[in-house]
Write an enzyme that holds these catalytic residues in place. Structure first.
Site, PDB file in Angstrom:
ATOM      1  CB  ALA A  73       9.236 -36.492 -30.065  1.00  0.00           C
ATOM      2  CG  ASP A  74      15.315 -34.414 -27.397  1.00  0.00           C
ATOM      3  OD1 ASP A  74      15.912 -35.382 -27.923  1.00  0.00           O
ATOM      4  OD2 ASP A  74      15.518 -33.613 -26.319  1.00  0.00           O
ATOM      5  CB  THR A  75      11.976 -38.025 -24.255  1.00  0.00           C
ATOM      6  OG1 THR A  75      10.782 -38.153 -24.924  1.00  0.00           O
ATOM      7  CG2 THR A  75      11.697 -38.236 -22.583  1.00  0.00           C
ATOM      8  N   GLY A 110       9.681 -32.686 -25.649  1.00  0.00           N
ATOM      9  CA  GLY A 110       9.259 -31.750 -26.787  1.00  0.00           C
ATOM     10  C   GLY A 110       8.818 -32.559 -27.889  1.00  0.00           C
TER      11      GLY A 110
END
Length: 192
Positions: A73-75, A110
């Site tokens: 994940a990427d925030t 994402g």
């Protein structure tokens, strides 16, 4: 195994993502790989979050067993189309929080699920409304919490979130770092 969800490898050192998976009663182990988080110019913030999440998953494609799901994940935090990543130093963190103060911003996470050499990408967007924060509130938060590992320089579950956030449109857990409801729906459908 939880409701037919395969074992998860969480490729994230974020204690917040680990805690959310624990709260979901998911079985997982944390495995980290170094990934270059740069991205091509011209992507929308949503595309950036998904692009980086997928890049993190690609690092596992050669080595992961078929009965395992790799979760990456990427925030990112976005205000007026500008992406705010992790701050470089405390002064930069103060600057970012001043930008967010009194305004609405978007938090985009994402997510990529790598399963049987297939990539399942999705994202979630939440709108976060900050009240006007005083300089002193911002500076004391940065000094005490040192939010250098957080996109946009804040954690919603920390003091600044508790005293500063008026409301959210969208998923709370997405702002923490993992849209759990969307994630669960995707995990359950993996084997269908």
């Amino acid at each position: 195994m939880h409701n037919n969800v395969p074992k998860i490898i969480l490729a994230s050192k974020s204690p917040r993502r680990q805690e959310l998976l624990r709260l979901m009663d998911m079985e997982f182990e944390v495995v980290l790989k170094d990934v270059d988080e740069s991205y091509p110019e011209g992507l929308t913030p949503q595309e950036v979050a998904v692009y980086i999440a997928r890049k993190k998953a690609e690092a596992f494609n050669e080595t992961v067993a078929d009965d395992v799901v790799v979760l990456t994940a990427d925030t990112i935090v976005c205000i007026d189309g500008l992406i705010l990543g992790k701050p470089e130093n405390p002064e930069h963190a103060v600057e970012m929080l001043k930008m967010l103060s009194g305004k609405v911003h978007q938090v985009i996470t994402g997510v990529c699920l790598l399963h049987k050499h297939r990539y399942n990408n999705f994202f979630d967007v939440s709108e976060v409304f900050f009240r006007n924060l005083s300089d002193q509130e911002i500076r004391s938060y940065v000094a005490e919490y040192n939010p250098l590992d957080k996109a946009g320089s804040y954690g919603i579950q920390e003091r600044i979130g508790l005293i500063g956030i008026q409301r959210i449109n969208g998923s709370y857990t997405n702002v923490v770092g993992l849209p759990t409801e969307k994630l669960y729906a995707q995990l359950v459908n993996l084997n269908k």
